[in-house]
Enzyme design. Structure first.
Site, PDB file in Angstrom:
ATOM      1  N   HIS A 140       0.839  -1.197   0.000  1.00  0.00           N
ATOM      2  CA  HIS A 140       0.000   0.000   0.000  1.00  0.00           C
ATOM      3  C   HIS A 140       0.881   1.256   0.000  1.00  0.00           C
ATOM      4  CE1 HIS A 140      -3.058  -2.618   2.317  1.00  0.00           C
ATOM      5  NE2 HIS A 140      -3.562  -2.442   1.098  1.00  0.00           N
ATOM      6  N   ARG A 142      -1.911  -5.877  -8.662  1.00  0.00           N
ATOM      7  CA  ARG A 142      -0.928  -6.907  -8.360  1.00  0.00           C
ATOM      8  C   ARG A 142      -0.828  -7.928  -9.476  1.00  0.00           C
ATOM      9  NH1 ARG A 142      -3.615  -8.307  -2.718  1.00  0.00           N
ATOM     10  NH2 ARG A 142      -5.321  -8.242  -4.186  1.00  0.00           N
ATOM     11  N   SER A 155      -3.449  -7.549   2.775  1.00  0.00           N
ATOM     12  CA  SER A 155      -3.643  -7.450   4.223  1.00  0.00           C
ATOM     13  C   SER A 155      -4.176  -8.757   4.789  1.00  0.00           C
ATOM     14  CB  SER A 155      -4.602  -6.309   4.556  1.00  0.00           C
ATOM     15  OG  SER A 155      -4.040  -5.072   4.201  1.00  0.00           O
ATOM     16  N   LYS A 168     -21.290  -2.701  10.196  1.00  0.00           N
ATOM     17  CA  LYS A 168     -20.496  -3.928  10.303  1.00  0.00           C
ATOM     18  C   LYS A 168     -19.309  -3.699  11.232  1.00  0.00           C
ATOM     19  CE  LYS A 168     -21.032  -5.710   5.611  1.00  0.00           C
ATOM     20  NZ  LYS A 168     -20.259  -6.017   4.404  1.00  0.00           N
TER      21      LYS A 168
END
Length: 160
Positions: free
Chosen positions: A17, A91, A128, A41
C-alpha cells in the site's frame, strides 16, 4: 492543485500500500488515503480510527498525504473534495478484471477517472488478509509491514 485518492480498507496498511501511496505522492500535489468502512459492520482486525492513526504515522514524511475514513460511495467522497482521480495498484491480471469494472462504474456515475499502477514486484503477492493469516500462525511478516504497524499487529494478535 492536482488531487488523487488512494482507497482501501488498509487492515492493516502494508508496504505494498505504501509503495502506491508514495508513488502517488510524487505525482500529485495532494493524495487522499480513503479508508472505506461500513458503520453497521464490525469487520476487520483494527477499527477505522486505528487504521487512520497507523496510516497517518507511516505517511507523515510525505507531507502531502491526507488520511480520512469514509462511508458510502467513493465517488461521493471524491466529489465533496474536488478529487478527479482514483489511483489503484494492480498486483496481477486477476485484480484488473474487478478493478476495471469498478473504474467504469465510477466514471459512469461521476466521470471520476481511475488510474492503474503496476505494483512493485516485491509486493505483487501481498494483501492485508494474507499478512493477517500468516501472522496469526506465527509467520514472520516483518518484511511486509512498517515496524510500527508490525508492532500493533503483533500486540493485537497476542491479545486474542
Amino acid at each position: 492543485m492536482r488531487r488523487v485518492v488512494c482507497p482501501g480498507s488498509f487492515d492493516p496498511v502494508t508496504n505494498g500500500h505504501l509503495d502506491i501511496i508514495g508513488r502517488a505522492s510524487s505525482l500529485y500535489d495532494e493524495v487522499y488515503v480513503a479508508i472505506g468502512f461500513n458503520r453497521s459492520k464490525r469487520s476487520g482486525l483494527f477499527d477505522v480510527e486505528e487504521r487512520v492513526e497507523m496510516i497517518e504515522e507511516v505517511t507523515a514524511h510525505y507531507g502531502n498525504v491526507k488520511v480520512e475514513a469514509f462511508e458510502g460511495l467513493l465517488v461521493d467522497f471524491c466529489r465533496r473534495r474536488g478529487i478527479p482521480a482514483i489511483i489503484k495498484g494492480l498486483r496481477a491480471v486477476t485484480d484488473f478484471d474487478y478493478e476495471l469494472q469498478m473504474a467504469q462504474m465510477n466514471y459512469g456515475l461521476t466521470e471520476v477517472e481511475t488510474l492503474f499502477v503496476a505494483t512493485n514486484p516485491l509486493y505483487s503477492f501481498l494483501s492485508s488478509s494474507l499478512i493477517k493469516e500468516v501472522a496469526t500462525y506465527g509467520g514472520d511478516v516483518s518484511g511486509y509491514l512498517p515496524p510500527t504497524v508490525l508492532q500493533r499487529l503483533t500486540e493485537r494478535l497476542d491479545a486474542k
